[in-house]
Design a protein around this motif. Structure first.
Motif, PDB file in Angstrom:
ATOM      1  N   ILE A  37     -44.525 -28.074  -5.442  1.00 13.66           N
ATOM      2  CA  ILE A  37     -44.557 -26.689  -5.717  1.00 13.66           C
ATOM      3  C   ILE A  37     -42.875 -26.318  -5.951  1.00 13.66           C
ATOM      4  O   ILE A  37     -42.411 -25.348  -6.351  1.00 13.66           O
ATOM      5  CB  ILE A  37     -44.866 -25.075  -4.205  1.00 13.66           C
ATOM      6  CG1 ILE A  37     -45.753 -24.720  -3.998  1.00 13.66           C
ATOM      7  CG2 ILE A  37     -44.192 -24.212  -4.015  1.00 13.66           C
ATOM      8  CD1 ILE A  37     -46.816 -24.482  -2.769  1.00 13.66           C
ATOM      9  N   MET A  38     -42.160 -27.341  -4.801  1.00 14.27           N
ATOM     10  CA  MET A  38     -40.792 -27.018  -4.497  1.00 14.27           C
ATOM     11  C   MET A  38     -40.469 -27.566  -6.537  1.00 14.27           C
ATOM     12  O   MET A  38     -39.382 -26.636  -7.403  1.00 14.27           O
ATOM     13  CB  MET A  38     -39.604 -27.633  -4.002  1.00 14.27           C
ATOM     14  CG  MET A  38     -39.704 -26.718  -3.019  1.00 14.27           C
ATOM     15  SD  MET A  38     -39.492 -27.687  -1.254  1.00 14.27           S
ATOM     16  CE  MET A  38     -38.074 -29.081  -1.918  1.00 14.27           C
ATOM     17  N   THR A  39     -40.786 -28.230  -7.126  1.00 19.44           N
ATOM     18  CA  THR A  39     -41.014 -28.607  -8.521  1.00 19.44           C
ATOM     19  C   THR A  39     -41.307 -27.669  -9.581  1.00 19.44           C
ATOM     20  O   THR A  39     -40.873 -26.975 -10.332  1.00 19.44           O
ATOM     21  CB  THR A  39     -41.428 -30.376  -9.030  1.00 19.44           C
ATOM     22  OG1 THR A  39     -42.759 -30.324  -8.718  1.00 19.44           O
ATOM     23  CG2 THR A  39     -41.264 -31.500  -8.360  1.00 19.44           C
ATOM     24  N   THR A  40     -41.852 -26.585  -9.409  1.00 16.36           N
ATOM     25  CA  THR A  40     -42.378 -25.639 -10.217  1.00 16.36           C
ATOM     26  C   THR A  40     -41.662 -25.343  -9.731  1.00 16.36           C
ATOM     27  O   THR A  40     -41.070 -23.675 -11.644  1.00 16.36           O
ATOM     28  CB  THR A  40     -44.015 -25.166  -9.721  1.00 16.36           C
ATOM     29  OG1 THR A  40     -45.007 -25.991  -9.534  1.00 16.36           O
ATOM     30  CG2 THR A  40     -44.720 -24.211 -10.406  1.00 16.36           C
ATOM     31  N   ILE A  41     -41.142 -24.838  -9.222  1.00 18.84           N
ATOM     32  CA  ILE A  41     -40.097 -23.591  -8.880  1.00 18.84           C
ATOM     33  C   ILE A  41     -38.363 -23.619  -9.651  1.00 18.84           C
ATOM     34  O   ILE A  41     -38.180 -23.584  -9.943  1.00 18.84           O
ATOM     35  CB  ILE A  41     -39.347 -23.487  -7.094  1.00 18.84           C
ATOM     36  CG1 ILE A  41     -40.533 -22.533  -6.861  1.00 18.84           C
ATOM     37  CG2 ILE A  41     -37.966 -23.168  -6.649  1.00 18.84           C
ATOM     38  CD1 ILE A  41     -40.618 -22.412  -5.108  1.00 18.84           C
ATOM     39  N   THR A  42     -38.180 -25.691  -9.218  1.00 12.49           N
ATOM     40  CA  THR A  42     -37.381 -26.243 -10.058  1.00 12.49           C
ATOM     41  C   THR A  42     -37.228 -25.812 -11.387  1.00 12.49           C
ATOM     42  O   THR A  42     -36.858 -25.696 -12.597  1.00 12.49           O
ATOM     43  CB  THR A  42     -37.460 -28.013 -10.138  1.00 12.49           C
ATOM     44  OG1 THR A  42     -36.813 -27.951  -8.331  1.00 12.49           O
ATOM     45  CG2 THR A  42     -36.093 -28.336 -10.567  1.00 12.49           C
ATOM     46  N   VAL A  43     -38.591 -26.156 -12.337  1.00 17.16           N
ATOM     47  CA  VAL A  43     -38.942 -25.839 -13.443  1.00 17.16           C
ATOM     48  C   VAL A  43     -38.987 -24.336 -13.908  1.00 17.16           C
ATOM     49  O   VAL A  43     -38.192 -24.008 -15.088  1.00 17.16           O
ATOM     50  CB  VAL A  43     -40.832 -26.321 -14.126  1.00 17.16           C
ATOM     51  CG1 VAL A  43     -40.250 -25.713 -15.461  1.00 17.16           C
ATOM     52  CG2 VAL A  43     -40.509 -27.853 -13.939  1.00 17.16           C
ATOM     53  N   GLY A  44     -39.712 -23.225 -13.168  1.00 14.38           N
ATOM     54  CA  GLY A  44     -39.006 -21.967 -13.265  1.00 14.38           C
ATOM     55  C   GLY A  44     -37.429 -21.943 -13.302  1.00 14.38           C
ATOM     56  O   GLY A  44     -37.270 -20.961 -13.994  1.00 14.38           O
ATOM     57  N   LEU A  45     -36.610 -22.098 -12.448  1.00 19.62           N
ATOM     58  CA  LEU A  45     -35.243 -22.145 -12.590  1.00 19.62           C
ATOM     59  C   LEU A  45     -34.778 -22.554 -13.819  1.00 19.62           C
ATOM     60  O   LEU A  45     -33.114 -22.031 -14.107  1.00 19.62           O
ATOM     61  CB  LEU A  45     -34.595 -22.948 -11.262  1.00 19.62           C
ATOM     62  CG  LEU A  45     -33.200 -22.695 -11.026  1.00 19.62           C
ATOM     63  CD1 LEU A  45     -32.992 -20.992 -10.965  1.00 19.62           C
ATOM     64  CD2 LEU A  45     -33.012 -23.340  -9.546  1.00 19.62           C
ATOM     65  N   MET A  46     -35.204 -23.607 -14.669  1.00 14.04           N
ATOM     66  CA  MET A  46     -34.465 -24.621 -14.877  1.00 14.04           C
ATOM     67  C   MET A  46     -34.689 -22.926 -16.470  1.00 14.04           C
ATOM     68  O   MET A  46     -33.786 -23.252 -17.813  1.00 14.04           O
ATOM     69  CB  MET A  46     -34.664 -25.806 -15.915  1.00 14.04           C
ATOM     70  CG  MET A  46     -34.619 -26.315 -14.876  1.00 14.04           C
ATOM     71  SD  MET A  46     -35.303 -28.277 -15.291  1.00 14.04           S
ATOM     72  CE  MET A  46     -35.006 -29.531 -14.094  1.00 14.04           C
ATOM     73  N   VAL A  47     -35.736 -22.907 -16.476  1.00 11.09           N
ATOM     74  CA  VAL A  47     -36.561 -21.189 -17.637  1.00 11.09           C
ATOM     75  C   VAL A  47     -35.534 -20.589 -17.862  1.00 11.09           C
ATOM     76  O   VAL A  47     -35.109 -20.367 -18.274  1.00 11.09           O
ATOM     77  CB  VAL A  47     -37.534 -21.699 -18.352  1.00 11.09           C
ATOM     78  CG1 VAL A  47     -38.051 -19.717 -18.637  1.00 11.09           C
ATOM     79  CG2 VAL A  47     -39.056 -23.040 -17.870  1.00 11.09           C
ATOM     80  N   LEU A  48     -35.583 -20.232 -16.710  1.00 17.00           N
ATOM     81  CA  LEU A  48     -34.115 -18.578 -16.273  1.00 17.00           C
ATOM     82  C   LEU A  48     -32.944 -19.326 -16.954  1.00 17.00           C
ATOM     83  O   LEU A  48     -32.220 -18.966 -17.340  1.00 17.00           O
ATOM     84  CB  LEU A  48     -33.948 -18.530 -15.188  1.00 17.00           C
ATOM     85  CG  LEU A  48     -35.097 -17.926 -14.196  1.00 17.00           C
ATOM     86  CD1 LEU A  48     -35.059 -17.163 -12.718  1.00 17.00           C
ATOM     87  CD2 LEU A  48     -34.922 -16.292 -15.428  1.00 17.00           C
TER      88      LEU A  48
END
Length: 84
Positions: A37-48
């Motif tokens: 989940i934390m890696t998915t959050i990191t990917v979302g943060l990179m997209v933002l």
């Protein structure tokens, strides 16, 4: 500008909840899911960040990071299952 602050606050809350599960998770599988989940959050943060700074390179980095984290989680899950 205001919208990005709301997204960052939600991402911070999700990260804190995932970190809680990593440290307090009763089983190793719970901890593995929390790290995923934390890696998915990191990917979302990179997209933002890519949207905010209008730089497409962040999308490429996010895609590579997502693929590598997926492969890592699958390998660790196979190890826990006894398949490696």
């Amino acid at each position: 500008m205001m919208g990005i602050n709301i997204y960052l606050a939600l991402i911070a809350i999700a990260t804190l909840l995932s970190m809680y599960r990593v440290f307090r998770g009763p089983t190793t599988v719970d901890r593995l899911v929390a790290v995923d989940i934390m890696t998915t959050i990191t990917v979302g943060l990179m997209v933002l960040f890519s949207l905010y700074y209008k730089r497409a390179i962040f999308l490429d980095v996010a895609l590579v990071y997502a693929i590598l984290s997926f492969a890592g989680v699958i390998a660790f899950a196979r190890y826990l299952e006894g398949g490696l």
